[in-house]
Design an enzyme around this catalytic site. Sequence first.
Site, PDB file in Angstrom:
ATOM      1  N   THR A  83       0.855  -1.177   0.000  1.00 13.95           N
ATOM      2  CA  THR A  83       0.000   0.000   0.000  1.00 13.95           C
ATOM      3  C   THR A  83       0.888   1.222   0.000  1.00 13.95           C
ATOM      4  O   THR A  83       1.959   1.201   0.616  1.00 13.95           O
ATOM      5  CB  THR A  83      -0.898   0.017   1.254  1.00 13.95           C
ATOM      6  OG1 THR A  83      -1.389   1.342   1.490  1.00 13.95           O
ATOM      7  CG2 THR A  83      -0.154  -0.425   2.491  1.00 13.95           C
ATOM      8  N   CYS A 197      -1.364   4.896  -5.796  1.00 13.58           N
ATOM      9  CA  CYS A 197      -2.191   4.017  -4.971  1.00 13.58           C
ATOM     10  C   CYS A 197      -2.154   2.666  -5.648  1.00 13.58           C
ATOM     11  O   CYS A 197      -2.292   2.577  -6.874  1.00 13.58           O
ATOM     12  CB  CYS A 197      -3.621   4.548  -4.872  1.00 13.58           C
ATOM     13  SG  CYS A 197      -4.746   3.424  -4.021  1.00 13.58           S
TER      14      CYS A 197
END
Length: 231
Positions: A83, A197
């Site tokens: 992440t 992202c």
Amino acid sequence: MKTLGLLGGMSWESSSLYYTQMNRAVRERLGGTHSSKSVMYSFDFAEIEDLQAAGKWTKLAELLAKAATGLQQAGAEGLVLCTNTMHKVADQVETQAGIPVIHIADCTGRKIVERGFSKVGLLATRYTMEEDFYKDRLKARFGLDVLVPNKQDRNTVHDVIYSELVRGRVEKRSREQYVRIIRALVDAGAECIILGCTEITMLVGPEDCDVPVFDTTALHAEGAVEWALNV
């Protein structure tokens, strides 16, 4: 080959890409039936999302650090936070687990500099676009000037991630919105675009842009494998 500890489930959609890409990278480098040595802890992302929205970053750091310590005890020698956003607490995780975090911004920044770019456009969650932990690292370590969309467009990028991509939904209208936002960043001077992202790669890619695109998921997975094979 060193064993990698993956902190995943944030979301599992992108964590599955990490696992696939890391194993393919090892096979490509070593041949035969080789694959990546790894252990994973996968979070229930709903709990992570709620804590993010509430601004409870200290609690998030504690959760990730505890899981990372468990991975270290299970044999992990380096950590991969699957992440971008949760790299906000990477330093705390690394300190408590006692093993290095292979930082996603470093894997990305190195490749951008190698290509000769200095001004980049960033698409990411609102946390990553608006806070300094990610942009400042790219600037301090790699000299990059980071551009982000305007407030309305930041909200659009963020909402698509949390309402669609982390749920496995890929919508044509959202792709069109992202392409429009990317073009605005290019018009503002961005020489390339960071897909900052890990889910964004599900929605847009090089074919959607007139400038080079840097997919942080792929670059992080590649960087982790390079670390595991070369350290």
